[in-house]
Each structure stands twice: as structure tokens, then as C-alpha cells.
Design a protein around this motif. Structure first.
Motif, short mmCIF file in Angstrom:
data_model
loop_
_atom_site.label_atom_id
_atom_site.label_comp_id
_atom_site.label_asym_id
_atom_site.label_seq_id
_atom_site.Cartn_x
_atom_site.Cartn_y
_atom_site.Cartn_z
N GLY A 153 42.14 41.54 18.07
CA GLY A 153 43.50 41.12 18.47
C GLY A 153 44.45 42.29 18.61
N CYS A 193 53.08 43.10 18.56
CA CYS A 193 52.02 42.39 17.87
C CYS A 193 52.29 42.29 16.38
CB CYS A 193 50.72 43.17 18.11
SG CYS A 193 49.34 42.73 17.05
N ILE A 200 52.34 34.89 25.54
CA ILE A 200 51.87 34.99 24.17
C ILE A 200 50.34 34.88 24.17
CG2 ILE A 200 51.99 34.07 21.80
CD1 ILE A 200 54.63 32.75 22.54
N ILE A 201 49.71 35.80 23.43
CA ILE A 201 48.26 35.73 23.23
C ILE A 201 48.02 35.45 21.75
CG2 ILE A 201 46.04 36.94 23.41
CD1 ILE A 201 47.19 38.60 25.67
N SER A 216 41.37 42.45 27.57
CA SER A 216 42.52 43.11 28.20
C SER A 216 42.37 43.15 29.71
CB SER A 216 42.69 44.53 27.67
OG SER A 216 42.94 44.50 26.28
N ALA A 238 46.41 44.05 21.97
CA ALA A 238 47.86 44.29 22.06
C ALA A 238 48.14 45.75 22.41
CB ALA A 238 48.54 43.90 20.75
N CYS A 255 42.19 33.39 22.35
CA CYS A 255 40.84 33.96 22.40
C CYS A 255 40.00 33.41 21.25
CB CYS A 255 40.89 35.48 22.25
SG CYS A 255 41.90 36.24 23.52
N LEU A 294 51.45 39.40 20.97
CA LEU A 294 50.17 38.89 20.50
C LEU A 294 50.27 38.66 19.00
CD1 LEU A 294 46.62 40.07 21.46
CD2 LEU A 294 47.22 39.84 19.04
N THR A 296 58.66 38.26 23.20
CA THR A 296 57.49 38.14 24.07
C THR A 296 57.66 39.11 25.24
OG1 THR A 296 58.54 36.33 25.27
CG2 THR A 296 57.08 35.74 23.44
N THR A 348 45.10 35.16 18.74
CA THR A 348 43.71 35.39 18.35
C THR A 348 43.58 35.01 16.88
OG1 THR A 348 43.87 37.66 17.49
CG2 THR A 348 43.63 37.44 19.87
N THR A 370 47.92 37.42 15.46
CA THR A 370 46.61 37.07 14.92
C THR A 370 46.80 36.07 13.79
OG1 THR A 370 46.24 38.70 13.13
CG2 THR A 370 45.91 39.47 15.40
#
Ligand SMILES: Cc1cc2nc3c(=O)[nH]c(=O)nc-3n(C[C@H](O)[C@H](O)[C@H](O)COP(=O)(O)OP(=O)(O)OC[C@H]3O[C@@H](n4cnc5c(N)ncnc54)[C@H](O)[C@@H]3O)c2cc1C
Ligand SMILES: Nc1ncnc2c1ncn2[C@@H]1O[C@H](COP(=O)(O)O)[C@@H](O)[C@H]1O
Lengths: 258, 303
Positions: free
Chosen positions: A131, A142, A115-116, A105, A135, A6, A177, A174, A118, A179
Motif C-alpha cells: 500500500g 498516505c 482514494i485507494i 501503480s 502511494a 486492492c 491512499l 485526496t 489497501t 491501509t
């Protein structure tokens, strides 16, 4: 694997900021925009993982904002993201972190991102919330402020940066997320061939109304410069004069020059 | 009005920043209760109600569990505000608590205002006043913004039970890198920021430091980019310094940098941006191109 990063576009922070007509955020006229610095580390980390995992991994970059954010999206694609989602929202700057998180979201829900990534914070608003809130909203594990990242077989090993240079090592399974903090890696510059390749990559445009269902939880009452404090002096002008003045001040106010 | 203050504990010690929370609550004029995942051997000098969970059992970094413990205390105390320090512990945990309560979160509060809170934005150049629209709000306060308050006394302890578990495994701490320069002892520090432009310009800053008989410091981006060793970094994640003279060359003045140098006796900043927030702490702000000004100053000093 499916990865999401993101990104936010923010103004050049060396600009002069003036309040907008409503007095609650900056006026965008005359500002140059670029990718939020923390998000560059996030993109780089996601691209490095994408390269390590190779075939069968898909990396999507997402940004919420007006049409200008497509520039930042294009840069991410040139850095190595596979495709993009532009959540079209000319009024994104008026939304609070809870709403921005809820938009991300609802986009991510059901898409099976493993996996995200930010940034740890945006440089203009700097709330450091979006972030972690994503999560929470998606029920992902996270961790934040990472300066080290490794992935192996469903487990992320991350190094969190704590105060004073101490680090905390964390393992998380996983979907998760993270950061990203400055210094996590050295973000690459897109090369010309990759910029050309990126032109063929898909950017899906989604109107924000399709994804937003939350009200804001906080409101901004005003945007203003800090109250001037301290009696510091400001010196301007010709370099030779400035040097004379500073030497005089050093002799007068400090003991460093004798 | 009531606030629930979330204290901090790390590597077996209660952190001093915990008293800044009490300083904040004092300014707010609010009743308080406190929660710490810590130890009975490290109690704060505070006479109110203390919700205490054992860090040995719960883990010092176990945000999912810490969140649950905080929510338990919130249920018992029904506070208007839940307050953290804006630190690696606070900014990690606060949004989790806020999301669970669907409460507004206001990050990095620097001042209390009528019905709202002031926060910095645009890299500390500007300010916003923010008001929560929910009945409860989660706040993180900027480290150093509220003078600490140590009320004294001993707390009434309410134990919270909890143990390990959770989706996240904390492996351990890694100590900070060894310092090969102790900036803490330097009387003069000349620091390089991103405004110096490129690695090749580092010697220009070094030359001024040398001419003045001082050490060279640096802001974080300069260290992260590999231009200067980490041991020279000034700031929250580097060293805290208080020399007789600090010269900031091409440094904007982000809060994390200021936290490491604002106690210097005399501060000179060289910046091409007249509005750079470093101007707030500088005794002298020289508006100039650092690569033109610094060599000229060095030449004069060296003579
Ligand atoms: C959790 C956390 C911890 C952090 N810890 C630290 C820390 O310990 N130490 C630290 O320093 N930072 C730290 N940071 C980073 C901090 O937020 C800032 O990003 C950083 O301090 C900015 O460094 P800078 O001023 O060199 O760069 P910038 O913010 O990019 O500023 C560069 C400045 O140089 C000026 N400039 C540009 N060109 C010229 C020129 N030719 N002549 C004169 N001036 C010029 C610009 O006007 C600008 O003001 C931390 C951040 C976080 C989130
Ligand atoms: N408009 C946006 N579009 C996409 N991602 C965003 C947006 N705003 C914030 N983010 C992400 O959330 C992080 C933290 O932002 P913030 O909570 O505003 O400090 C940023 O580093 C981005 O990764």
C-alpha cells in the motif's frame, strides 16, 4: 469520485504448509483460498463510502494473481464494488512487494483515483509494504493502519492505531491512499440478491506483462517451518483422557489447583 | 558495514524499542549511526552519531517530512542498512524511505542469517529467508526479537532542520479506552480466540475462568467482532499480562497476541491445529475441539 480497492487472495491459514518445488514459497496443492482478512475491511470501507457518495461514484476492485483470485474479486463485487480488474499473473507469488506495487501503480496511473484502499498487510507474506509503496510510486498522500475513516469534501479524517490502544488522528487531502487495519468496520456478508447482481458486473482481465516493468529488489532464498524450540508437550486423543492429563499437569506444575 | 538506526519517540518520550535497534546492530556486527525525530531532553544512552530533528517543530507523525530527514542522513552516512522497528511508526515510514532509494525492504526481521534475514510468514507458522538484491536495504525488525542493548555514553549530535508542512495533518492522540478489568493483576487468565466459533460460546470460556478463579481474556478478532469488550484484549494493542496460568482457547498465536502473554509462567493452549504457532510458547498444547474440551475441563475443575 473514483475509488480503488486492492485485494489479495491468501490461503486458509489453518492449513498445513509445505514448500514448493523451488523451496521458496508454499505449495498450493490442497490449499483453500479466500480474501486476505485485512482486505475485507478495505473493501467494506470502500463500499460504505461508495454508498454514502451515491451516484457518480465508481468503485473498482483490483487483484493480481492466477485465475483463482477471481473468486475473491466476485466476493468484492457482491459486497458492492462496481467493477473489477483482474491482473492475470500465475507467478504473482514470486514477485516482491516492490513489483506488486508497481503493477498496481501502472494500472492506476492516469485513471484519476481519488482514494485507494489497501489492507495493512497480507496474511501470507505480511510485508505491510504494498500500500505505502503504491502511494510513493504515485505521489499520493498516505496513512496506514487505520481503525477509523471519515470522508468529507476532499478530506479524509483517519484514526491510526498505535501500540497499546492509543490512536493518532490524521487528516489528509485526496488523492490519497489508506491501509486498513482489523476492526475498522464489520465486513458484510454478501447477500444472495447481491451475489446474483454481481454476476453482471464487469471484470476486466489484463495480462500482467502489460503493466509490469520493474525488476524485483529482494529474493527469497528459502521457505521453511520455524526451528522447534521450547520443550512444550503436545497432548492428543480422547477428550476425557485429555482432561485427566491436564488436571494432573495443573496439580503438578502450577499452584492453581489444590 | 554501517547501519542507520531510526529511533522512536512518542508523546514526548524516547521509546525503549530504540534500544532493540542497537541490539540488532550489535548482532549484525555493524557500525551505527542513529536518527531520531525527538528532543534534546530525551537523548538515548548511546555514544555514536545522532541525527536529531526536533519533534516539536517537525511533528511526531509527519511521515513525508520524516522521510526527507532520513534521506538527508542517508546521504551523509551512506549506510548499508536503514533499520526501523516494525511498529506503527516503522511500517508506515520504512516503505517510503525504501521507495525513495529504490532499495529492497525486508519487513519484520526476526533473525540474521548468512547474507540474508529471516522473517515470519503465513501467520507466523512458517519462515522465509530473504536477501536484498540492492546495495542498500531497508529493514524493519520485529518488536521483541532482538534483546535491547544500552551501550551508554552520550551521542554526538548533528541537528537536522525541518518544520511542519506536508500533505498530511496530524490532529492529535486519542488515549486508549479505559480498562474495566485489569488483566495485569490477574493470576489466572483464560482467553477466548476466534476458534470458539461464535459469540454464544463466550460463556463457556467465562465459566472456565470463573471455575479457576481467574479472569477472561480475548484475542483481537473476538473483540473486533464485538463478542467481548476491548478491555479484555491481550496483545500489542491490548494489555500485556504475565499470570501464573494462561489458557489460550482457539487462539492461533500471532506475534501480536504472543507479545502480550508469552511471559506468563505456565501456558496451556487448546487448538485443533497441531501446527498452530501458539505451540511455540505453550507448555502444553492440547489438540482438541475447544467446545468439547473446555466444558469437560470446567466440569472437572468445578468439582
Ligand atoms: C498492528 C496489529 C496489532 C494487533 N494487535 C493484536 C492484539 O493486541 N491482540 C491480538 O490477539 N491480536 C492482535 N492482532 C491480530 C493478530 O495478528 C491475529 O490476527 C489475531 O491474534 C488472531 O486471533 P485468533 O488467534 O483468535 O484467530 P485466528 O488466527 O483466526 O486463529 C483461530 C485459531 O483457532 C483454532 N480453532 C478453530 N476452530 C477451533 C476449534 N473448534 N477448536 C479448537 N481450536 C480451533 C484454529 O486452528 C486457529 O489456530 C494485531 C494485528 C496487527 C496487524
Ligand atoms: N497480489 C495482490 N493483488 C492486489 N493487491 C495486493 C496484492 N498483494 C498485496 N496487495 C495489497 O497490498 C496490501 C499489503 O500487502 P503486503 O505488502 O504483501 O503485506 C494487501 O492487504 C493488499 O491490499
Amino acid at each position: 469520485m473514483k475509488l480503488l480497492v486492492c485485494i489479495k487472495q491468501v490461503p486458509d491459514l489453518e492449513s498445513r504448509f509445505k514448500a514448493n518445488a523451488e523451496g521458496v514459497w508454499y505449495n498450493e496443492t490442497d490449499l483453500a483460498f479466500r480474501m486476505n482478512e485485512y482486505d475485507e475491511y478495505a473493501v467494506e470501507q470502500a463500499v460504505q463510502l461508495r454508498e454514502k457518495l451515491g451516484e457518480g461514484t465508481e468503485l473498482t476492485v483490483l487483484s493480481i494473481g492466477p485465475d483463482r483470485v477471481v473468486e475473491a474479486i466476485k466476493k468484492s463485487l457482491a459486497m458492492g464494488c462496481d467493477n473489477a480488474a483482474h491482473i492475470q499473473d500465475p507467478a504473482a507469488s514470486g514477485k516482491d512487494p516492490w513489483q506488486i506495487a508497481s503493477i498496481i501503480s501502472s494500472y492506476a496511473k492516469g485513471k484519476g483515483f481519488d482514494i485507494i484502499f489497501t489492507g495493512m498487510q497480507s496474511q501470507d507474506r505480511g510485508s505491510a509494504q504494498v500500500g505505502v509503496t503504491v502511494a510513493e510510486q504515485l505521489g499520493l498522500s498516505c496513512t496506514t493502519t487505520i481503525v477509523g475513516f471519515d470522508y468529507d469534501n476532499g478530506t479524509i479524517t483517519a484514526k491510526r492505531e498505535l501500540e497499546g490502544g492509543i490512536k493518532g488522528v490524521v487528516k489528509l487531502k485526496t488523492p490519497a491512499l489508506v491501509t486498513c487495519q482489523m476492526g475498522l468496520n464489520i465486513p458484510r456478508y454478501p447477500t444472495l440478491p447481491n451475489i446474483m447482481k454481481a454476476k453482471k458486473k464487469e471484470i476486466v482481465a489484463i495480462p500482467v506483462a502489460d503493466l509490469l516493468s520493474e525488476e524485483s529488489l529482494a529474493t527469497t532464498a528459502s521457505f521453511h517451518p520455524p526451528a522447534k524450540k521450547g520443550g512444550g508437550i503436545v497432548l492428543e486423543g480422547d477428550v476425557a483422557d485429555l482432561v485427566e492429563k491436564v488436571i494432573a499437569i495443573l496439580k503438578d506444575k502450577t499452584t492453581v489447583l489444590r | 558495514m554501517k547501519t542507520l538506526l531510526i529511533g522512536e519517540y512518542r508523546e514526548g518520550k524516547l521509546l525503549d524499542s530504540t534500544y532493540e535497534l542497537l541490539g540488532f546492530a550489535g548482532q549484525l556486527g555493524s557500525e551505527t549511526a542513529m536518527l531520531i525525530v525527538g528532543s534534546e531532553n530525551q537523548l538515548p544512552a548511546y555514544g555514536g552519531t545522532l541525527y536529531l530533528a526536533d519533534a516539536a517543530a517537525c511533528g511526531e507523525y509527519n511521515p513525508d517530512l520524516h522521510k526527507k530527514l532520513i534521506l538527508e542522513a542517508v546521504q551523509q552516512e551512506n549506510p548499508d542498512y536503514i533499520v526501523f522497528v516494525h511498529s506503527s511508526y516503522g511500517w508506515d515510514l520504512a516503505p517510503r524511505v525504501a521507495a525513495s532509494l529504490k532499495a529492497a525492504q525486508i519487513s519484520e526481521v526476526i533473525a540474521i542469517q548468512d547474507g540474508g534475514f529471516e522473517v515470519g510468514c503465513c501467520n507466523a507458522k512458517m519462515r522465509r529467508s530473504v536477501k536484498p538484491a540492492t546495495s542498500k536495504a531497508v529493514l524493519t525488525i520485529q518488536a521483541g526479537a532482538f534483546p535491547p542493548l544500552q551501550p551508554g555514553g552520550s551521542p554526538t549530535i548533528r541537528k537536522l532542520a525541518g518544520d511542519g508542512g506536508g500533505p498530511l495533518e496530524f490532529v492529535g492522540y486519542e488515549p486508549a479506552e479505559k480498562k474495566d478489568v485489569d488483566l495485569g493483576k490477574a493470576e489466572i487468565i483464560v482467553s477466548a480466540g476466534r476458534g470458539i466459533g461464535k459469540k454464544d460460546n463466550v460463556p463457556v470460556i467465562q465459566a472456565l475462568a470463573k471455575a479457576l478463579g481467574g479472569e477472561m481474556g480475548a484475542s483481537r478478532p473476538v473483540v473486533d467482532a464485538g463478542w467481548v469488550e476491548h478491555s479484555h484484549q491481550v496483545g500489542t494493542t491490548g494489555q500485556t499480562v504475565s499470570p501464573k496460568l494462561y489458557i489460550a482457547c482457539g487462539i492461533s498465536g500471532a506475534i501480536q497476541h504472543l507479545a502480550g502473554m508469552k511471559k506468563s509462567d505456565f501456558i496451556i493452549a487448546i487448538n485443533k491445529d497441531k501446527d498452530a504457532p501458539i505451540g511455540e510458547v505453550a507448555d502444553v498444547l492440547v489438540v482438541a475441539d475447544v467446545m468439547q474440551f473446555v466444558p469437560a475441563l470446567t466440569a472437572k475443575v468445578a468439582r
